[in-house]
Design an enzyme around this catalytic site. Sequence first.
Site, mmCIF file in Angstrom:
data_model
loop_
_atom_site.group_PDB
_atom_site.id
_atom_site.type_symbol
_atom_site.label_atom_id
_atom_site.label_comp_id
_atom_site.label_asym_id
_atom_site.label_seq_id
_atom_site.Cartn_x
_atom_site.Cartn_y
_atom_site.Cartn_z
ATOM 1 C CG ASP A 134 0.002 12.149 -82.219
ATOM 2 O OD1 ASP A 134 0.598 13.016 -82.881
ATOM 3 O OD2 ASP A 134 0.487 11.028 -81.959
ATOM 4 C CG ASP A 164 3.353 10.240 -87.444
ATOM 5 O OD1 ASP A 164 3.201 9.532 -88.448
ATOM 6 O OD2 ASP A 164 3.538 11.477 -87.495
ATOM 7 C CD GLU A 175 0.130 -18.382 -72.250
ATOM 8 O OE1 GLU A 175 -0.365 -19.341 -71.622
ATOM 9 O OE2 GLU A 175 0.846 -17.526 -71.735
#
Length: 382
Positions: free
Chosen positions: A17, A19, A312
Amino acid sequence: MSITEPLKKSVRCVILDLDGTLINTDGIIGDVLKVFLGKYGKQWDGREVHKIVGKMPFEAAAAIVEDYGLPCSTSEFLSGISPMFSDQWCNIKALPGADRLIKHLRNHGVSMALASNSPKESIEAKISYHDGWKNSFSVILGGDEVRTGKPSPEIFLEAAKRLNVEHSSCLVIEDSVTGVTAGKAAGMGVIAVPSLPKQSHLYTAADEVINSLLDLRLEKWGLPPFEDWVEGTLPIDPWCIGGPVIKGFGRGSKVLGIPTANLSTEGYSDLLMEHPAGVYFGWAGLSSRGVYKMVMSIGWNPYFDNKEKTIEPWLLHDFKEDFYGEELRLVIVGYIRPEANFPSLESLVANIHEDGRIAERALDLPLYSSYKNDPSLRSSQP
Ligand code: ADP
Ligand code: RBF
Ligand code: MG
């Protein structure tokens, strides 16, 4: 719904696919809708993107016209907004791992098809901005070239036919539920790469759900494995982030026993959006102390139900005191694994320590150690 092992091993072609799977179309959809809806005095609410992801253009438009109560028809809406989208196609970025996947399959002679609900013309225009993509696909099919778009299996079945292979030898890679439904209905193996965070429960029909294209393990499907992993790490295009270390809630040291420095994500949220949630590593420069090895998480921190990603960084060095307020610069050079939900705090902590060991070892490899002297670790210029 899982397909059998023998079927998995007989994959010969990959159908992709476009998009949300290979390119980050959502980014520009938000930008364009913000401007367009503004003209009607309405405000685009990003949370509605799930209503348009994977839909045929007309359906997606109809959903927006209705939701926002716009005083125009769906066709008027489409003809008004289409040129605004076309203007933005040159700005759509490839998703992490997309270019790597296409080049890998192409180098190994695995045939690929592109099957998207967008019109063929838009597909061609969008991929023209990505070097080498167009020629990598043996087949390119648009939603306007079949009678019914996804979730109908038609586009995938037609792709298999044009690739000249059995539908059962095709592997589909899709970001939308609509596309997964279509792929399964076509009797194909389907890997889902959800483009929206924390949605994996919606993808139960897929044979495999992964966090990003970086996590593809093609050998599971009988396809040639990626050869770029080095000692449990994947080199990425290095990127930088930095700022003064701010105080959080002391959670790292108290809950995990692993101190993690916090940076304000102000000005960096777009950069963090581009990177899949997971564990990365690299070098950390502290203005007055030096440069240290570093491993970090990028994620939607489950403790705070954050709307935005945070980072983090854990500096792999035993500091005797805190360094709040100091300028921290990071150069991120590699990827280790996707963010995971661990069953217990102990297993989370054990995994973070393992991430630390992997980063520690990898950063001695010339491939990564060269960035230790990167000037961006010392200056405040990006
Ligand atoms: P906070 O909630 O403020 O992030 P933590 O308990 O996670 O608190 O501790 C983070 C702070 O600990 C850092 O901001 C830094 O000042 C200090 N610190 C000490 N050692 C380290 C280390 N190895 N890596 C990151 N931060 C460290
Ligand atoms: N938290 C998770 O829930 N899943 C993870 O996979 C995860 N990986 C981490 C890896 C590293 C290197 C570090 C420093 C932290 C990680 N965390 C992870 C902890 C997370 O960032 C956060 O601190 C905790 O979820 C507690 O709020
Ligand atoms: Mg912390």
